[in-house]
Design a protein around this motif. Sequence first.
Motif, PDB file in Angstrom:
ATOM      1  N   TRP A  91     -13.351 -15.528  11.648  1.00 11.79           N
ATOM      2  CA  TRP A  91     -14.443 -15.159  10.749  1.00 11.79           C
ATOM      3  C   TRP A  91     -15.734 -15.853  11.163  1.00 11.79           C
ATOM      4  O   TRP A  91     -16.490 -16.376  10.348  1.00 11.79           O
ATOM      5  CB  TRP A  91     -14.113 -15.490   9.308  1.00 11.79           C
ATOM      6  CG  TRP A  91     -12.901 -14.799   8.796  1.00 11.79           C
ATOM      7  CD1 TRP A  91     -12.251 -13.723   9.355  1.00 11.79           C
ATOM      8  CD2 TRP A  91     -12.174 -15.119   7.628  1.00 11.79           C
ATOM      9  NE1 TRP A  91     -11.177 -13.371   8.601  1.00 11.79           N
ATOM     10  CE2 TRP A  91     -11.093 -14.222   7.519  1.00 11.79           C
ATOM     11  CE3 TRP A  91     -12.315 -16.089   6.644  1.00 11.79           C
ATOM     12  CZ2 TRP A  91     -10.187 -14.255   6.485  1.00 11.79           C
ATOM     13  CZ3 TRP A  91     -11.408 -16.124   5.617  1.00 11.79           C
ATOM     14  CH2 TRP A  91     -10.352 -15.215   5.532  1.00 11.79           C
ATOM     15  N   GLU A  96     -24.760 -12.332   9.229  1.00  7.31           N
ATOM     16  CA  GLU A  96     -25.021 -11.072   8.548  1.00  7.31           C
ATOM     17  C   GLU A  96     -24.701  -9.840   9.402  1.00  7.31           C
ATOM     18  O   GLU A  96     -25.165  -8.749   9.114  1.00  7.31           O
ATOM     19  CB  GLU A  96     -26.436 -11.036   7.998  1.00  7.31           C
ATOM     20  CG  GLU A  96     -26.648 -12.164   6.979  1.00  7.31           C
ATOM     21  CD  GLU A  96     -27.930 -12.050   6.197  1.00  7.31           C
ATOM     22  OE1 GLU A  96     -28.302 -10.925   5.839  1.00  7.31           O
ATOM     23  OE2 GLU A  96     -28.538 -13.102   5.933  1.00  7.31           O
ATOM     24  N   GLU A  97     -23.882 -10.021  10.451  1.00  5.18           N
ATOM     25  CA  GLU A  97     -23.324  -8.897  11.210  1.00  5.18           C
ATOM     26  C   GLU A  97     -21.805  -8.895  11.104  1.00  5.18           C
ATOM     27  O   GLU A  97     -21.187  -7.848  11.120  1.00  5.18           O
ATOM     28  CB  GLU A  97     -23.727  -8.953  12.682  1.00  5.18           C
ATOM     29  CG  GLU A  97     -25.177  -8.630  12.932  1.00  5.18           C
ATOM     30  CD  GLU A  97     -25.530  -8.648  14.405  1.00  5.18           C
ATOM     31  OE1 GLU A  97     -24.624  -8.545  15.264  1.00  5.18           O
ATOM     32  OE2 GLU A  97     -26.731  -8.783  14.706  1.00  5.18           O
ATOM     33  N   ARG A  99     -18.268  -9.633   9.095  1.00  4.42           N
ATOM     34  CA  ARG A  99     -17.876  -9.500   7.691  1.00  4.42           C
ATOM     35  C   ARG A  99     -16.569 -10.226   7.411  1.00  4.42           C
ATOM     36  O   ARG A  99     -15.737 -10.378   8.289  1.00  4.42           O
ATOM     37  CB  ARG A  99     -17.667  -8.030   7.328  1.00  4.42           C
ATOM     38  CG  ARG A  99     -18.920  -7.213   7.298  1.00  4.42           C
ATOM     39  CD  ARG A  99     -18.565  -5.768   6.938  1.00  4.42           C
ATOM     40  NE  ARG A  99     -19.714  -4.909   6.915  1.00  4.42           N
ATOM     41  CZ  ARG A  99     -20.416  -4.627   5.821  1.00  4.42           C
ATOM     42  NH1 ARG A  99     -20.080  -5.131   4.665  1.00  4.42           N
ATOM     43  NH2 ARG A  99     -21.444  -3.815   5.878  1.00  4.42           N
ATOM     44  N   TYR A 100     -16.422 -10.625   6.147  1.00  4.66           N
ATOM     45  CA  TYR A 100     -15.134 -11.108   5.690  1.00  4.66           C
ATOM     46  C   TYR A 100     -14.174  -9.928   5.614  1.00  4.66           C
ATOM     47  O   TYR A 100     -14.607  -8.791   5.434  1.00  4.66           O
ATOM     48  CB  TYR A 100     -15.258 -11.746   4.301  1.00  4.66           C
ATOM     49  CG  TYR A 100     -15.860 -13.117   4.322  1.00  4.66           C
ATOM     50  CD1 TYR A 100     -15.142 -14.196   4.834  1.00  4.66           C
ATOM     51  CD2 TYR A 100     -17.139 -13.350   3.836  1.00  4.66           C
ATOM     52  CE1 TYR A 100     -15.683 -15.468   4.857  1.00  4.66           C
ATOM     53  CE2 TYR A 100     -17.687 -14.617   3.852  1.00  4.66           C
ATOM     54  CZ  TYR A 100     -16.963 -15.672   4.366  1.00  4.66           C
ATOM     55  OH  TYR A 100     -17.498 -16.925   4.399  1.00  4.66           O
ATOM     56  N   ALA A 114     -18.204 -15.680  -1.781  1.00  2.00           N
ATOM     57  CA  ALA A 114     -18.129 -14.432  -1.017  1.00  2.00           C
ATOM     58  C   ALA A 114     -17.192 -13.444  -1.698  1.00  2.00           C
ATOM     59  O   ALA A 114     -16.309 -13.833  -2.458  1.00  2.00           O
ATOM     60  CB  ALA A 114     -17.639 -14.728   0.389  1.00  2.00           C
ATOM     61  N   GLU A 116     -14.866  -9.694  -0.910  1.00  2.00           N
ATOM     62  CA  GLU A 116     -14.225  -8.965   0.173  1.00  2.00           C
ATOM     63  C   GLU A 116     -15.241  -8.077   0.888  1.00  2.00           C
ATOM     64  O   GLU A 116     -16.034  -7.391   0.255  1.00  2.00           O
ATOM     65  CB  GLU A 116     -13.073  -8.126  -0.362  1.00  2.00           C
ATOM     66  CG  GLU A 116     -11.945  -8.975  -0.896  1.00  2.00           C
ATOM     67  CD  GLU A 116     -10.798  -8.158  -1.462  1.00  2.00           C
ATOM     68  OE1 GLU A 116     -10.957  -6.935  -1.665  1.00  2.00           O
ATOM     69  OE2 GLU A 116      -9.744  -8.757  -1.700  1.00  2.00           O
ATOM     70  N   TYR A 117     -15.200  -8.120   2.202  1.00  2.00           N
ATOM     71  CA  TYR A 117     -16.016  -7.331   3.102  1.00  2.00           C
ATOM     72  C   TYR A 117     -17.513  -7.654   3.041  1.00  2.00           C
ATOM     73  O   TYR A 117     -18.339  -6.934   3.586  1.00  2.00           O
ATOM     74  CB  TYR A 117     -15.762  -5.836   2.914  1.00  2.00           C
ATOM     75  CG  TYR A 117     -15.964  -5.045   4.189  1.00  2.00           C
ATOM     76  CD1 TYR A 117     -15.247  -5.338   5.331  1.00  2.00           C
ATOM     77  CD2 TYR A 117     -16.887  -4.021   4.254  1.00  2.00           C
ATOM     78  CE1 TYR A 117     -15.445  -4.637   6.508  1.00  2.00           C
ATOM     79  CE2 TYR A 117     -17.099  -3.298   5.415  1.00  2.00           C
ATOM     80  CZ  TYR A 117     -16.375  -3.612   6.543  1.00  2.00           C
ATOM     81  OH  TYR A 117     -16.581  -2.918   7.703  1.00  2.00           O
ATOM     82  N   ASP A 118     -17.889  -8.762   2.404  1.00  2.00           N
ATOM     83  CA  ASP A 118     -19.273  -9.241   2.449  1.00  2.00           C
ATOM     84  C   ASP A 118     -19.639  -9.616   3.877  1.00  2.00           C
ATOM     85  O   ASP A 118     -18.786 -10.069   4.650  1.00  2.00           O
ATOM     86  CB  ASP A 118     -19.435 -10.520   1.607  1.00  2.00           C
ATOM     87  CG  ASP A 118     -19.818 -10.274   0.184  1.00  2.00           C
ATOM     88  OD1 ASP A 118     -20.047  -9.116  -0.199  1.00  2.00           O
ATOM     89  OD2 ASP A 118     -19.878 -11.272  -0.574  1.00  2.00           O
ATOM     90  N   TYR A 119     -20.915  -9.466   4.193  1.00  2.00           N
ATOM     91  CA  TYR A 119     -21.404 -10.073   5.423  1.00  2.00           C
ATOM     92  C   TYR A 119     -21.289 -11.588   5.267  1.00  2.00           C
ATOM     93  O   TYR A 119     -21.542 -12.129   4.189  1.00  2.00           O
ATOM     94  CB  TYR A 119     -22.870  -9.711   5.677  1.00  2.00           C
ATOM     95  CG  TYR A 119     -23.058  -8.299   6.171  1.00  2.00           C
ATOM     96  CD1 TYR A 119     -22.651  -7.933   7.452  1.00  2.00           C
ATOM     97  CD2 TYR A 119     -23.640  -7.340   5.355  1.00  2.00           C
ATOM     98  CE1 TYR A 119     -22.818  -6.643   7.902  1.00  2.00           C
ATOM     99  CE2 TYR A 119     -23.818  -6.038   5.806  1.00  2.00           C
ATOM    100  CZ  TYR A 119     -23.402  -5.696   7.077  1.00  2.00           C
ATOM    101  OH  TYR A 119     -23.566  -4.419   7.518  1.00  2.00           O
ATOM    102  N   ILE A 120     -20.913 -12.260   6.333  1.00  2.00           N
ATOM    103  CA  ILE A 120     -20.817 -13.722   6.301  1.00  2.00           C
ATOM    104  C   ILE A 120     -22.215 -14.280   6.538  1.00  2.00           C
ATOM    105  O   ILE A 120     -22.895 -13.900   7.491  1.00  2.00           O
ATOM    106  CB  ILE A 120     -19.833 -14.238   7.361  1.00  2.00           C
ATOM    107  CG1 ILE A 120     -18.449 -13.637   7.122  1.00  2.00           C
ATOM    108  CG2 ILE A 120     -19.779 -15.765   7.332  1.00  2.00           C
ATOM    109  CD1 ILE A 120     -17.428 -13.944   8.216  1.00  2.00           C
ATOM    110  N   THR A 121     -22.636 -15.172   5.660  1.00  2.00           N
ATOM    111  CA  THR A 121     -23.997 -15.712   5.722  1.00  2.00           C
ATOM    112  C   THR A 121     -23.976 -17.231   5.844  1.00  2.00           C
ATOM    113  O   THR A 121     -22.967 -17.884   5.591  1.00  2.00           O
ATOM    114  CB  THR A 121     -24.781 -15.344   4.455  1.00  2.00           C
ATOM    115  OG1 THR A 121     -24.181 -16.025   3.346  1.00  2.00           O
ATOM    116  CG2 THR A 121     -24.803 -13.840   4.211  1.00  2.00           C
TER     117      THR A 121
END
Length: 132
Positions: A91, A96-97, A99-100, A114, A116-121
Amino acid sequence: MAKQGFAPELRYYGLLGDGYGNLGMVVMAWVEGKTLYEVYGAGTLPEDVRTNVREALDILNQNGFVFGDLRRPNITVGDSDQSIKFIDFDWAGKSEEVRYPFHLSSFIRDAAGAKEYDYITVAHQDAMFERL
Protein backbone atom coordinates in the motif's frame (compact mmCIF):
# COMPACT_ATOMS: atom_id res chain seq x y z
CA MET A 1 14.31 4.22 -0.13
CA ALA A 2 16.97 1.51 -0.36
CA LYS A 3 19.57 4.04 -1.52
CA GLN A 4 18.75 6.13 1.54
CA GLY A 5 18.99 3.06 3.80
CA PHE A 6 15.28 2.95 4.66
CA ALA A 7 14.21 -0.15 2.67
CA PRO A 8 15.67 -3.46 1.58
CA GLU A 9 17.39 -3.50 -1.80
CA LEU A 10 15.08 -4.33 -4.68
CA ARG A 11 16.38 -7.52 -6.33
CA TYR A 12 13.66 -8.10 -8.92
CA TYR A 13 10.36 -6.79 -10.19
CA GLY A 14 8.39 -8.21 -13.09
CA LEU A 15 4.91 -9.04 -14.26
CA LEU A 16 3.86 -12.66 -13.80
CA GLY A 17 2.59 -13.01 -17.34
CA ASP A 18 -0.50 -14.36 -19.03
CA GLY A 19 -3.06 -15.91 -16.74
CA TYR A 20 -2.15 -13.70 -13.78
CA GLY A 21 -3.87 -10.48 -14.79
CA ASN A 22 -1.87 -7.43 -13.77
CA LEU A 23 -0.08 -9.17 -10.91
CA GLY A 24 3.63 -8.72 -10.51
CA MET A 25 6.35 -10.15 -8.32
CA VAL A 26 8.67 -8.14 -6.09
CA VAL A 27 11.80 -9.67 -4.57
CA MET A 28 13.72 -7.67 -1.99
CA ALA A 29 16.90 -8.39 -0.05
CA TRP A 30 16.69 -10.14 3.32
CA VAL A 31 16.56 -7.75 6.28
CA GLU A 32 18.43 -8.55 9.48
CA GLY A 33 16.58 -7.42 12.58
CA LYS A 34 13.13 -7.51 14.08
CA THR A 35 9.97 -5.54 13.52
CA LEU A 36 9.14 -2.61 15.76
CA TYR A 37 6.30 -4.73 17.11
CA GLU A 38 8.65 -7.59 18.01
CA VAL A 39 11.05 -5.24 19.81
CA TYR A 40 8.68 -2.76 21.48
CA GLY A 41 5.26 -4.41 21.42
CA ALA A 42 2.66 -1.72 22.07
CA GLY A 43 5.06 0.23 24.31
CA THR A 44 6.50 3.66 23.68
CA LEU A 45 9.00 3.92 20.85
CA PRO A 46 12.35 5.56 21.65
CA GLU A 47 12.59 9.08 20.27
CA ASP A 48 15.51 8.19 17.96
CA VAL A 49 13.41 5.45 16.34
CA ARG A 50 10.48 7.84 15.84
CA THR A 51 12.88 10.40 14.38
CA ASN A 52 14.27 7.83 11.93
CA VAL A 53 10.75 6.81 10.85
CA ARG A 54 9.82 10.46 10.35
CA GLU A 55 12.97 11.03 8.28
CA ALA A 56 12.08 8.08 6.03
CA LEU A 57 8.52 9.38 5.60
CA ASP A 58 9.82 12.83 4.74
CA ILE A 59 12.03 11.36 2.00
CA LEU A 60 9.06 9.47 0.58
CA ASN A 61 6.82 12.53 0.71
CA GLN A 62 9.41 14.85 -0.87
CA ASN A 63 9.39 12.50 -3.85
CA GLY A 64 5.59 12.35 -4.06
CA PHE A 65 5.15 8.94 -2.42
CA VAL A 66 3.23 7.70 0.61
CA PHE A 67 3.38 4.60 2.80
CA GLY A 68 -0.20 3.58 3.44
CA ASP A 69 0.32 0.75 5.94
CA LEU A 70 2.48 2.40 8.59
CA ARG A 71 2.28 -0.12 11.40
CA ARG A 72 4.92 -1.62 13.68
CA PRO A 73 4.96 -5.00 11.89
CA ASN A 74 5.95 -3.18 8.66
CA ILE A 75 9.05 -1.45 10.00
CA THR A 76 12.20 -3.28 11.04
CA VAL A 77 14.90 -2.13 13.41
CA GLY A 78 18.46 -3.41 12.96
CA ASP A 79 19.97 -5.65 15.62
CA SER A 80 23.28 -3.83 15.79
CA ASP A 81 22.73 -0.25 14.70
CA GLN A 82 19.03 0.45 15.41
CA SER A 83 18.55 1.55 11.79
CA ILE A 84 15.00 1.27 10.50
CA LYS A 85 13.73 -0.14 7.23
CA PHE A 86 10.22 -0.12 5.83
CA ILE A 87 8.92 -3.45 4.54
CA ASP A 88 5.63 -4.48 2.93
CA PHE A 89 5.11 -1.88 0.23
CA ASP A 90 1.74 -3.25 -0.91
CA TRP A 91 0.00 0.00 0.00
CA ALA A 92 2.74 2.40 -1.01
CA GLY A 93 2.97 4.48 -4.14
CA LYS A 94 2.36 7.90 -5.58
CA SER A 95 0.33 10.07 -3.25
CA GLU A 96 -3.32 10.22 -4.25
CA GLU A 97 -2.75 7.75 -7.12
CA VAL A 98 -2.49 4.52 -5.12
CA ARG A 99 -5.60 3.27 -3.34
CA TYR A 100 -6.40 1.23 -0.29
CA PRO A 101 -7.98 -2.14 -1.07
CA PHE A 102 -11.55 -3.15 -0.47
CA HIS A 103 -12.02 -4.95 2.86
CA LEU A 104 -9.68 -2.53 4.60
CA SER A 105 -8.62 -3.56 8.09
CA SER A 106 -10.21 -1.79 11.03
CA PHE A 107 -6.78 -0.68 12.23
CA ILE A 108 -6.19 1.36 9.08
CA ARG A 109 -9.73 2.75 9.13
CA ASP A 110 -9.39 3.75 12.79
CA ALA A 111 -5.77 4.95 12.73
CA ALA A 112 -5.79 6.79 9.42
CA GLY A 113 -9.42 7.68 8.95
CA ALA A 114 -9.28 5.94 5.58
CA LYS A 115 -12.14 4.18 3.88
CA GLU A 116 -12.10 1.23 1.53
CA TYR A 117 -10.68 2.15 -1.88
CA ASP A 118 -9.71 5.69 -0.75
CA TYR A 119 -6.69 7.24 -2.35
CA ILE A 120 -3.79 6.93 0.08
CA THR A 121 -2.73 10.39 1.25
CA VAL A 122 -0.02 11.97 3.36
CA ALA A 123 -2.75 12.78 5.91
CA HIS A 124 -3.53 9.04 6.28
CA GLN A 125 0.16 8.23 6.64
CA ASP A 126 0.74 11.00 9.19
CA ALA A 127 -2.24 9.90 11.26
CA MET A 128 -0.74 6.40 11.43
CA PHE A 129 2.65 7.87 12.37
CA GLU A 130 1.07 9.57 15.37
CA ARG A 131 -0.24 6.16 16.55
CA LEU A 132 3.04 4.26 16.12
